[in-house]
Motif scaffolding. Structure first.
Motif, mmCIF file in Angstrom:
data_model
loop_
_atom_site.group_PDB
_atom_site.id
_atom_site.type_symbol
_atom_site.label_atom_id
_atom_site.label_comp_id
_atom_site.label_asym_id
_atom_site.label_seq_id
_atom_site.Cartn_x
_atom_site.Cartn_y
_atom_site.Cartn_z
ATOM 1 N N GLY A 187 13.219 -2.551 1.081
ATOM 2 C CA GLY A 187 14.545 -3.226 -0.081
ATOM 3 C C GLY A 187 14.293 -4.320 -1.321
ATOM 4 O O GLY A 187 15.245 -4.527 -1.957
ATOM 5 N N ALA A 239 13.302 0.173 3.990
ATOM 6 C CA ALA A 239 11.536 0.456 3.583
ATOM 7 C C ALA A 239 11.588 1.359 3.324
ATOM 8 O O ALA A 239 12.164 2.093 4.124
ATOM 9 C CB ALA A 239 10.798 -0.259 3.989
ATOM 10 N N GLY A 240 11.306 1.819 1.905
ATOM 11 C CA GLY A 240 10.718 3.306 1.394
ATOM 12 C C GLY A 240 9.183 3.604 2.390
ATOM 13 O O GLY A 240 9.119 2.861 3.003
ATOM 14 N N ASN A 242 -5.078 -0.447 3.528
ATOM 15 C CA ASN A 242 -4.391 -0.315 4.563
ATOM 16 C C ASN A 242 -4.979 0.742 5.101
ATOM 17 O O ASN A 242 -5.057 1.298 4.206
ATOM 18 C CB ASN A 242 -3.185 -0.693 3.454
ATOM 19 C CG ASN A 242 -2.158 0.242 5.032
ATOM 20 O OD1 ASN A 242 -2.115 1.085 4.914
ATOM 21 N ND2 ASN A 242 -1.630 -0.666 5.612
ATOM 22 N N GLN A 295 6.267 -7.941 0.030
ATOM 23 C CA GLN A 295 6.013 -6.859 -0.045
ATOM 24 C C GLN A 295 6.686 -5.661 -0.740
ATOM 25 O O GLN A 295 7.774 -5.472 -0.308
ATOM 26 C CB GLN A 295 5.230 -6.518 1.207
ATOM 27 C CG GLN A 295 4.108 -5.121 0.922
ATOM 28 C CD GLN A 295 3.387 -4.726 1.652
ATOM 29 O OE1 GLN A 295 2.247 -6.178 2.278
ATOM 30 N NE2 GLN A 295 2.954 -3.754 2.852
ATOM 31 N N GLN A 354 9.011 -5.259 8.544
ATOM 32 C CA GLN A 354 9.531 -4.638 7.503
ATOM 33 C C GLN A 354 10.851 -3.911 8.294
ATOM 34 O O GLN A 354 10.767 -3.618 9.691
ATOM 35 C CB GLN A 354 8.282 -3.045 7.107
ATOM 36 C CG GLN A 354 8.892 -2.240 6.645
ATOM 37 C CD GLN A 354 7.952 -1.059 7.053
ATOM 38 O OE1 GLN A 354 8.030 -0.390 8.613
ATOM 39 N NE2 GLN A 354 7.279 0.049 6.184
ATOM 40 N N GLY A 364 6.741 -2.303 -2.582
ATOM 41 C CA GLY A 364 6.342 -0.650 -2.269
ATOM 42 C C GLY A 364 7.485 -0.595 -3.497
ATOM 43 O O GLY A 364 6.929 0.001 -4.990
ATOM 44 N N THR A 365 8.597 0.361 -2.809
ATOM 45 C CA THR A 365 9.509 1.056 -4.623
ATOM 46 C C THR A 365 9.144 0.683 -5.880
ATOM 47 O O THR A 365 9.340 1.496 -6.662
ATOM 48 C CB THR A 365 10.814 1.413 -3.759
ATOM 49 O OG1 THR A 365 10.515 2.043 -2.645
ATOM 50 C CG2 THR A 365 11.858 1.761 -4.307
ATOM 51 N N PRO A 413 0.874 -1.368 0.308
ATOM 52 C CA PRO A 413 0.164 -0.002 -0.101
ATOM 53 C C PRO A 413 1.010 1.115 0.100
ATOM 54 O O PRO A 413 1.803 1.036 0.810
ATOM 55 C CB PRO A 413 -0.823 -0.098 1.336
ATOM 56 C CG PRO A 413 0.183 -0.913 1.990
ATOM 57 C CD PRO A 413 1.009 -1.926 1.410
ATOM 58 N N ALA A 433 0.235 5.327 0.496
ATOM 59 C CA ALA A 433 -0.764 6.380 0.279
ATOM 60 C C ALA A 433 -0.049 7.375 -0.457
ATOM 61 O O ALA A 433 0.852 7.711 -1.281
ATOM 62 C CB ALA A 433 -1.161 6.656 2.340
HETATM 63 C C1 LIG Z 1 6.099 6.068 -1.243
HETATM 64 C C2 LIG Z 1 5.269 4.759 -0.095
HETATM 65 C C3 LIG Z 1 3.930 4.945 0.226
HETATM 66 C C4 LIG Z 1 4.103 3.988 1.339
HETATM 67 N N1 LIG Z 1 2.595 4.061 1.476
HETATM 68 C C5 LIG Z 1 2.657 3.157 2.764
HETATM 69 C C6 LIG Z 1 1.343 3.151 3.217
HETATM 70 O O1 LIG Z 1 0.080 3.776 3.410
HETATM 71 N N2 LIG Z 1 1.344 2.499 4.258
HETATM 72 C C7 LIG Z 1 2.438 1.116 4.362
HETATM 73 O O2 LIG Z 1 1.583 0.728 5.667
HETATM 74 N N3 LIG Z 1 3.422 0.781 4.241
HETATM 75 C C8 LIG Z 1 3.613 1.781 3.394
HETATM 76 N N4 LIG Z 1 4.810 2.177 2.817
HETATM 77 C C9 LIG Z 1 5.689 0.983 3.343
HETATM 78 C C10 LIG Z 1 5.392 -0.050 2.011
HETATM 79 O O3 LIG Z 1 4.901 -0.990 2.766
HETATM 80 C C11 LIG Z 1 6.682 -0.749 2.443
HETATM 81 O O4 LIG Z 1 6.950 -1.027 3.531
HETATM 82 C C12 LIG Z 1 7.562 -0.325 1.487
HETATM 83 O O5 LIG Z 1 7.743 0.009 0.539
HETATM 84 C C13 LIG Z 1 8.747 -1.922 1.891
HETATM 85 O O6 LIG Z 1 10.392 -1.037 0.767
HETATM 86 P P1 LIG Z 1 10.463 -0.653 -0.377
HETATM 87 O O7 LIG Z 1 9.792 0.497 -0.880
HETATM 88 O O8 LIG Z 1 12.301 -0.719 -0.440
HETATM 89 O O9 LIG Z 1 9.775 -1.953 -0.968
HETATM 90 C C14 LIG Z 1 4.779 3.069 1.527
HETATM 91 C C15 LIG Z 1 6.001 3.290 0.646
HETATM 92 C C16 LIG Z 1 6.742 4.079 0.397
HETATM 93 C C17 LIG Z 1 7.570 3.880 -0.934
#
Ligand SMILES: Cc1cc2nc3c(=O)[nH]c(=O)nc-3n(C[C@H](O)[C@H](O)[C@H](O)COP(=O)(O)O)c2cc1C
Length: 348
Positions: A210, A168-169, A63, A229, A164, A231-232, A13, A15
Protein backbone atom coordinates in the motif's frame (compact mmCIF):
# COMPACT_ATOMS: atom_id res chain seq x y z
CA UNK A 1 23.35 -4.48 -1.43
CA UNK A 2 20.14 -2.96 -0.18
CA UNK A 3 21.42 -0.92 2.77
CA UNK A 4 24.12 0.70 0.65
CA UNK A 5 21.71 2.33 -1.80
CA UNK A 6 21.21 6.12 -1.71
CA UNK A 7 17.42 5.89 -1.75
CA UNK A 8 15.67 3.36 0.52
CA UNK A 9 13.13 2.48 -2.16
CA UNK A 10 12.86 -0.98 -3.70
CA UNK A 11 10.93 -1.88 -6.85
CA UNK A 12 9.12 -5.07 -5.87
CA UNK A 13 9.59 -8.21 -7.92
CA UNK A 14 6.49 -8.58 -10.09
CA UNK A 15 6.19 -11.89 -11.89
CA UNK A 16 4.45 -12.41 -15.20
CA UNK A 17 6.71 -10.17 -17.27
CA UNK A 18 6.18 -6.94 -15.30
CA UNK A 19 9.64 -6.62 -13.70
CA UNK A 20 11.80 -6.06 -16.76
CA UNK A 21 15.59 -5.58 -16.74
CA UNK A 22 14.85 -2.01 -17.96
CA UNK A 23 12.73 -1.33 -14.87
CA UNK A 24 15.39 -2.74 -12.54
CA UNK A 25 18.10 -0.71 -14.30
CA UNK A 26 16.10 2.53 -14.20
CA UNK A 27 15.34 2.18 -10.48
CA UNK A 28 19.01 1.45 -9.79
CA UNK A 29 20.17 4.42 -11.86
CA UNK A 30 18.27 6.78 -9.56
CA UNK A 31 19.71 5.24 -6.39
CA UNK A 32 16.94 2.76 -5.61
CA UNK A 33 17.07 -1.03 -5.83
CA UNK A 34 15.18 -3.30 -8.22
CA UNK A 35 14.23 -6.96 -8.23
CA UNK A 36 13.77 -9.30 -11.15
CA UNK A 37 10.90 -11.77 -10.68
CA UNK A 38 11.81 -15.39 -11.39
CA UNK A 39 8.36 -16.77 -10.56
CA UNK A 40 6.54 -18.49 -13.49
CA UNK A 41 9.52 -17.88 -15.80
CA UNK A 42 11.75 -20.70 -17.03
CA UNK A 43 15.27 -20.95 -15.66
CA UNK A 44 16.71 -19.98 -19.05
CA UNK A 45 14.45 -16.91 -19.28
CA UNK A 46 15.63 -15.82 -15.83
CA UNK A 47 19.26 -16.38 -16.87
CA UNK A 48 18.71 -14.11 -19.87
CA UNK A 49 17.15 -11.42 -17.68
CA UNK A 50 20.08 -11.57 -15.27
CA UNK A 51 22.48 -11.17 -18.18
CA UNK A 52 20.49 -8.27 -19.60
CA UNK A 53 20.26 -6.53 -16.22
CA UNK A 54 24.03 -6.89 -15.70
CA UNK A 55 24.60 -4.73 -18.80
CA UNK A 56 23.20 -1.84 -16.74
CA UNK A 57 23.85 -2.56 -13.08
CA UNK A 58 25.64 -4.99 -10.77
CA UNK A 59 23.35 -4.21 -7.85
CA UNK A 60 19.99 -5.93 -8.19
CA UNK A 61 17.97 -8.79 -6.76
CA UNK A 62 16.13 -11.88 -7.98
CA UNK A 63 12.95 -13.15 -6.35
CA UNK A 64 12.06 -16.86 -6.15
CA UNK A 65 8.80 -18.66 -5.35
CA UNK A 66 9.28 -21.36 -2.71
CA UNK A 67 7.22 -24.39 -3.80
CA UNK A 68 4.48 -25.64 -1.51
CA UNK A 69 2.85 -29.06 -1.17
CA UNK A 70 0.57 -30.64 -3.74
CA UNK A 71 -3.07 -29.89 -3.05
CA UNK A 72 -5.24 -32.72 -1.82
CA UNK A 73 -8.39 -30.85 -2.85
CA UNK A 74 -10.87 -32.21 -5.38
CA UNK A 75 -10.30 -29.87 -8.32
CA UNK A 76 -12.95 -31.44 -10.56
CA UNK A 77 -15.87 -29.07 -9.92
CA UNK A 78 -13.72 -25.95 -10.27
CA UNK A 79 -12.21 -27.36 -13.43
CA UNK A 80 -15.70 -27.73 -14.92
CA UNK A 81 -16.57 -24.13 -14.03
CA UNK A 82 -13.40 -22.76 -15.58
CA UNK A 83 -13.77 -24.94 -18.69
CA UNK A 84 -17.26 -23.51 -19.27
CA UNK A 85 -15.99 -19.94 -18.83
CA UNK A 86 -12.93 -20.54 -21.03
CA UNK A 87 -15.28 -21.72 -23.78
CA UNK A 88 -16.77 -18.21 -23.88
CA UNK A 89 -13.35 -17.11 -25.19
CA UNK A 90 -12.95 -20.12 -27.46
CA UNK A 91 -10.32 -21.44 -25.03
CA UNK A 92 -9.96 -24.61 -22.94
CA UNK A 93 -9.19 -25.07 -19.29
CA UNK A 94 -5.54 -25.76 -18.53
CA UNK A 95 -4.38 -28.97 -16.81
CA UNK A 96 -4.45 -28.30 -13.05
CA UNK A 97 -1.07 -29.89 -12.37
CA UNK A 98 1.36 -29.11 -9.59
CA UNK A 99 4.87 -27.86 -10.38
CA UNK A 100 7.81 -26.58 -8.36
CA UNK A 101 8.48 -23.56 -10.58
CA UNK A 102 11.96 -25.03 -11.32
CA UNK A 103 12.91 -23.90 -7.83
CA UNK A 104 16.06 -26.02 -7.40
CA UNK A 105 17.38 -25.05 -10.84
CA UNK A 106 16.71 -21.37 -10.15
CA UNK A 107 18.51 -21.58 -6.81
CA UNK A 108 21.47 -23.12 -8.66
CA UNK A 109 21.32 -20.26 -11.15
CA UNK A 110 21.33 -17.42 -8.62
CA UNK A 111 24.16 -19.11 -6.70
CA UNK A 112 26.21 -19.60 -9.88
CA UNK A 113 25.52 -16.02 -10.97
CA UNK A 114 26.33 -14.65 -7.52
CA UNK A 115 23.25 -12.44 -7.65
CA UNK A 116 23.78 -9.80 -4.91
CA UNK A 117 20.34 -10.14 -3.30
CA UNK A 118 17.86 -13.03 -3.47
CA UNK A 119 14.40 -12.75 -1.99
CA UNK A 120 11.89 -15.52 -1.41
CA UNK A 121 8.12 -15.55 -1.22
CA UNK A 122 5.42 -18.20 -0.57
CA UNK A 123 7.64 -19.90 1.96
CA UNK A 124 10.95 -20.09 3.73
CA UNK A 125 14.11 -21.41 2.08
CA UNK A 126 15.83 -24.15 4.10
CA UNK A 127 19.04 -23.48 5.96
CA UNK A 128 21.22 -25.23 3.40
CA UNK A 129 19.89 -22.99 0.62
CA UNK A 130 20.55 -19.91 2.73
CA UNK A 131 24.06 -21.21 3.48
CA UNK A 132 24.79 -21.72 -0.23
CA UNK A 133 23.73 -18.14 -0.93
CA UNK A 134 25.80 -16.81 1.95
CA UNK A 135 28.82 -18.73 0.64
CA UNK A 136 28.72 -16.52 -2.49
CA UNK A 137 28.03 -13.35 -0.43
CA UNK A 138 24.40 -13.10 -1.48
CA UNK A 139 22.06 -11.22 0.85
CA UNK A 140 18.95 -13.29 1.65
CA UNK A 141 15.54 -11.67 2.08
CA UNK A 142 12.43 -13.63 3.08
CA UNK A 143 8.91 -12.24 2.68
CA UNK A 144 6.79 -12.65 5.81
CA UNK A 145 3.23 -11.72 6.77
CA UNK A 146 3.16 -12.72 10.46
CA UNK A 147 5.54 -12.74 13.45
CA UNK A 148 5.57 -16.56 13.34
CA UNK A 149 6.81 -16.57 9.75
CA UNK A 150 9.40 -13.96 10.73
CA UNK A 151 10.75 -16.22 13.48
CA UNK A 152 10.99 -19.14 11.07
CA UNK A 153 12.85 -17.01 8.51
CA UNK A 154 15.24 -15.75 11.17
CA UNK A 155 15.96 -19.35 12.24
CA UNK A 156 16.72 -20.27 8.62
CA UNK A 157 19.36 -17.52 8.53
CA UNK A 158 17.68 -14.70 6.58
CA UNK A 159 19.60 -11.42 6.54
CA UNK A 160 16.53 -9.22 6.11
CA UNK A 161 12.78 -9.68 6.12
CA UNK A 162 10.30 -8.14 3.72
CA UNK A 163 7.24 -7.56 5.89
CA UNK A 164 4.18 -7.59 3.66
CA UNK A 165 0.95 -6.03 4.92
CA UNK A 166 -2.50 -7.10 3.77
CA UNK A 167 -2.79 -3.88 1.72
CA UNK A 168 -0.28 -5.25 -0.78
CA UNK A 169 -1.05 -5.87 -4.42
CA UNK A 170 -0.41 -9.31 -5.90
CA UNK A 171 -0.03 -12.53 -3.98
CA UNK A 172 0.28 -12.66 -0.26
CA UNK A 173 3.65 -14.09 0.65
CA UNK A 174 2.24 -16.27 3.44
CA UNK A 175 4.13 -19.55 3.93
CA UNK A 176 0.94 -21.62 3.93
CA UNK A 177 -2.59 -21.02 2.78
CA UNK A 178 -4.99 -21.98 5.55
CA UNK A 179 -7.74 -22.64 2.97
CA UNK A 180 -10.30 -20.93 5.19
CA UNK A 181 -9.96 -17.16 5.09
CA UNK A 182 -9.39 -15.57 1.69
CA UNK A 183 -6.39 -13.94 3.26
CA UNK A 184 -4.73 -17.26 4.05
CA UNK A 185 -4.03 -16.64 7.73
CA UNK A 186 -4.15 -13.57 9.95
CA UNK A 187 -4.45 -10.39 7.91
CA UNK A 188 -2.02 -7.96 9.47
CA UNK A 189 -2.02 -4.46 8.06
CA UNK A 190 1.49 -3.18 7.36
CA UNK A 191 2.09 -1.11 10.51
CA UNK A 192 0.83 -3.78 12.94
CA UNK A 193 2.83 -6.36 10.98
CA UNK A 194 6.01 -4.30 11.32
CA UNK A 195 5.36 -3.82 15.03
CA UNK A 196 4.59 -7.48 15.69
CA UNK A 197 7.59 -8.72 13.72
CA UNK A 198 9.93 -6.22 15.38
CA UNK A 199 8.80 -7.50 18.79
CA UNK A 200 9.97 -11.01 17.88
CA UNK A 201 12.89 -10.63 15.49
CA UNK A 202 15.93 -8.36 15.41
CA UNK A 203 16.62 -8.21 11.66
CA UNK A 204 16.44 -5.25 9.24
CA UNK A 205 12.89 -4.97 7.93
CA UNK A 206 11.71 -3.94 4.47
CA UNK A 207 8.13 -2.70 4.46
CA UNK A 208 5.69 -3.60 1.67
CA UNK A 209 2.02 -3.03 1.06
CA UNK A 210 0.00 0.00 0.00
CA UNK A 211 2.97 2.39 -0.30
CA UNK A 212 2.78 4.67 -3.35
CA UNK A 213 4.09 8.10 -2.36
CA UNK A 214 7.15 9.47 -0.59
CA UNK A 215 4.99 10.31 2.42
CA UNK A 216 4.30 6.58 2.75
CA UNK A 217 8.02 5.78 2.48
CA UNK A 218 8.68 8.31 5.27
CA UNK A 219 5.95 6.65 7.31
CA UNK A 220 7.46 3.18 7.25
CA UNK A 221 11.00 4.49 7.83
CA UNK A 222 9.63 6.24 10.92
CA UNK A 223 8.08 2.95 11.93
CA UNK A 224 11.51 1.32 11.92
CA UNK A 225 11.81 -0.16 8.45
CA UNK A 226 15.14 0.24 6.62
CA UNK A 227 13.49 0.47 3.20
CA UNK A 228 10.14 0.48 1.45
CA UNK A 229 9.26 -2.03 -1.28
CA UNK A 230 6.70 -0.72 -3.76
CA UNK A 231 4.91 -2.86 -6.35
CA UNK A 232 1.83 -1.09 -7.63
CA UNK A 233 3.62 2.27 -7.80
CA UNK A 234 6.15 0.78 -10.25
CA UNK A 235 3.54 -1.28 -12.10
CA UNK A 236 2.46 1.82 -14.02
CA UNK A 237 5.99 3.06 -14.77
CA UNK A 238 7.03 3.27 -18.43
CA UNK A 239 9.62 0.48 -18.18
CA UNK A 240 7.29 -2.06 -16.54
CA UNK A 241 5.95 -4.87 -18.71
CA UNK A 242 2.38 -4.23 -17.54
CA UNK A 243 -0.28 -4.91 -20.19
CA UNK A 244 -2.55 -2.20 -21.60
CA UNK A 245 -5.77 -3.51 -20.00
CA UNK A 246 -4.25 -3.45 -16.52
CA UNK A 247 -2.79 0.02 -17.03
CA UNK A 248 -6.16 1.30 -18.24
CA UNK A 249 -8.05 -0.18 -15.29
CA UNK A 250 -5.58 1.27 -12.80
CA UNK A 251 -5.78 4.70 -14.44
CA UNK A 252 -9.60 4.57 -14.44
CA UNK A 253 -9.60 3.91 -10.69
CA UNK A 254 -13.16 2.65 -10.67
CA UNK A 255 -12.76 -0.79 -9.12
CA UNK A 256 -12.26 -1.85 -5.53
CA UNK A 257 -9.40 -4.18 -4.66
CA UNK A 258 -10.18 -7.56 -3.12
CA UNK A 259 -8.25 -10.60 -1.98
CA UNK A 260 -9.03 -13.53 -4.21
CA UNK A 261 -8.01 -17.13 -4.62
CA UNK A 262 -10.00 -17.54 -7.83
CA UNK A 263 -7.20 -17.05 -10.38
CA UNK A 264 -4.33 -19.03 -8.88
CA UNK A 265 -5.50 -20.94 -5.79
CA UNK A 266 -3.50 -18.63 -3.51
CA UNK A 267 -4.78 -15.37 -2.02
CA UNK A 268 -3.79 -12.30 -4.00
CA UNK A 269 -5.05 -8.72 -4.11
CA UNK A 270 -6.36 -7.28 -7.33
CA UNK A 271 -9.09 -5.22 -8.92
CA UNK A 272 -12.49 -6.83 -8.56
CA UNK A 273 -14.01 -8.05 -11.83
CA UNK A 274 -16.53 -10.54 -13.18
CA UNK A 275 -14.18 -13.53 -12.94
CA UNK A 276 -13.70 -12.96 -9.21
CA UNK A 277 -17.42 -12.42 -8.59
CA UNK A 278 -18.34 -15.60 -10.43
CA UNK A 279 -15.66 -17.85 -8.98
CA UNK A 280 -14.35 -16.72 -5.62
CA UNK A 281 -16.85 -18.74 -3.59
CA UNK A 282 -15.82 -21.95 -5.38
CA UNK A 283 -12.05 -21.59 -5.65
CA UNK A 284 -10.03 -24.27 -3.84
CA UNK A 285 -6.78 -23.48 -2.03
CA UNK A 286 -4.60 -25.21 -4.61
CA UNK A 287 -1.61 -23.28 -5.87
CA UNK A 288 -0.13 -23.66 -8.46
CA UNK A 289 -2.75 -26.10 -9.82
CA UNK A 290 -5.44 -23.41 -10.15
CA UNK A 291 -2.94 -21.04 -11.74
CA UNK A 292 -2.35 -23.67 -14.45
CA UNK A 293 -6.08 -24.27 -14.80
CA UNK A 294 -6.99 -20.62 -15.47
CA UNK A 295 -3.93 -19.75 -17.58
CA UNK A 296 -5.44 -20.31 -21.08
CA UNK A 297 -8.59 -18.41 -20.12
CA UNK A 298 -6.53 -15.46 -18.89
CA UNK A 299 -4.36 -15.54 -22.01
CA UNK A 300 -7.48 -15.46 -24.19
CA UNK A 301 -8.96 -12.58 -22.18
CA UNK A 302 -5.67 -10.75 -22.48
CA UNK A 303 -5.63 -11.22 -26.27
CA UNK A 304 -9.13 -9.75 -26.40
CA UNK A 305 -8.20 -6.96 -23.96
CA UNK A 306 -11.12 -8.03 -21.72
CA UNK A 307 -10.45 -6.83 -18.15
CA UNK A 308 -13.33 -8.91 -16.74
CA UNK A 309 -11.39 -12.17 -16.89
CA UNK A 310 -7.85 -10.97 -16.24
CA UNK A 311 -5.99 -10.99 -12.94
CA UNK A 312 -5.54 -7.25 -12.40
CA UNK A 313 -3.19 -7.32 -9.41
CA UNK A 314 -3.01 -4.00 -7.55
CA UNK A 315 -2.59 -2.82 -3.97
CA UNK A 316 -5.14 -0.85 -1.95
CA UNK A 317 -3.53 2.51 -2.75
CA UNK A 318 -3.51 1.92 -6.52
CA UNK A 319 -5.52 5.05 -7.33
CA UNK A 320 -2.56 7.18 -6.23
CA UNK A 321 -0.05 5.38 -8.47
CA UNK A 322 1.55 7.78 -10.99
CA UNK A 323 2.66 6.79 -14.48
CA UNK A 324 6.15 8.12 -15.25
CA UNK A 325 9.68 6.87 -15.95
CA UNK A 326 10.86 4.75 -13.02
CA UNK A 327 13.98 6.84 -12.30
CA UNK A 328 11.79 9.95 -12.01
CA UNK A 329 9.52 8.10 -9.61
CA UNK A 330 12.45 7.07 -7.37
CA UNK A 331 13.66 10.69 -7.23
CA UNK A 332 10.14 11.97 -6.59
CA UNK A 333 9.64 9.45 -3.77
CA UNK A 334 12.93 10.51 -2.18
CA UNK A 335 12.04 14.21 -2.32
CA UNK A 336 8.53 13.64 -0.98
CA UNK A 337 9.85 11.46 1.83
CA UNK A 338 12.34 14.13 2.87
CA UNK A 339 9.62 16.80 2.87
CA UNK A 340 7.27 14.56 4.80
CA UNK A 341 9.91 13.86 7.45
CA UNK A 342 10.60 17.59 7.86
CA UNK A 343 6.89 18.35 8.03
CA UNK A 344 6.30 15.65 10.63
CA UNK A 345 9.07 17.08 12.78
CA UNK A 346 7.23 20.40 13.00
CA UNK A 347 4.30 18.59 14.62
CA UNK A 348 6.36 17.05 17.39
C1 LIG B 1 1.55 -7.29 -10.30
C2 LIG B 1 2.26 -7.74 -9.06
C3 LIG B 1 3.08 -8.86 -9.12
C4 LIG B 1 3.78 -9.28 -7.98
N1 LIG B 1 4.64 -10.35 -8.09
C5 LIG B 1 5.40 -10.67 -7.02
C6 LIG B 1 6.43 -11.65 -7.14
O1 LIG B 1 6.66 -12.23 -8.20
N2 LIG B 1 7.18 -11.94 -6.04
C7 LIG B 1 6.98 -11.29 -4.84
O2 LIG B 1 7.69 -11.57 -3.88
N3 LIG B 1 6.02 -10.36 -4.70
C8 LIG B 1 5.24 -10.03 -5.76
N4 LIG B 1 4.30 -9.04 -5.63
C9 LIG B 1 4.10 -8.42 -4.30
C10 LIG B 1 5.14 -7.34 -4.05
O3 LIG B 1 6.36 -7.91 -3.71
C11 LIG B 1 4.73 -6.40 -2.89
O4 LIG B 1 4.54 -7.14 -1.71
C12 LIG B 1 3.49 -5.59 -3.17
O5 LIG B 1 3.47 -5.11 -4.48
C13 LIG B 1 3.42 -4.42 -2.20
O6 LIG B 1 2.19 -3.80 -2.26
P1 LIG B 1 1.83 -2.58 -3.28
O7 LIG B 1 1.54 -3.27 -4.58
O8 LIG B 1 0.64 -1.98 -2.68
O9 LIG B 1 3.04 -1.71 -3.36
C14 LIG B 1 3.60 -8.60 -6.75
C15 LIG B 1 2.77 -7.48 -6.71
C16 LIG B 1 2.11 -7.03 -7.84
C17 LIG B 1 1.26 -5.81 -7.75
Amino acid sequence: MILERDVPVLAAPMAGGISTPELVAAVGSAGGFGFLAAGYATKSAVAEQVLETRKHTEDFGVNLFVPGPRSGADLGPYRERIAAQAARFGARAGEPVWNDDEYAAKVDLVVAERVPVVSFTFGCPDESTVDRLHDVDTEVVVTVTTPEEAQQAARAGADMLCVQGAEAGGHRGCFTDDAVSAGGGPLYGLLPALRAVRAEVDLPLIAAGGLVRGEDVAGVLSAGAVAAQLGTAFLVCDEAGTGPAQRAEIAAGERETVLTRSFTGRPARGLRNRFIDENEAFAPAAYPEINQLTKPLRAAASAEGDPEALSLWAGQAYRQARAMPAADLVRRLRDEARDAMAQARTRL
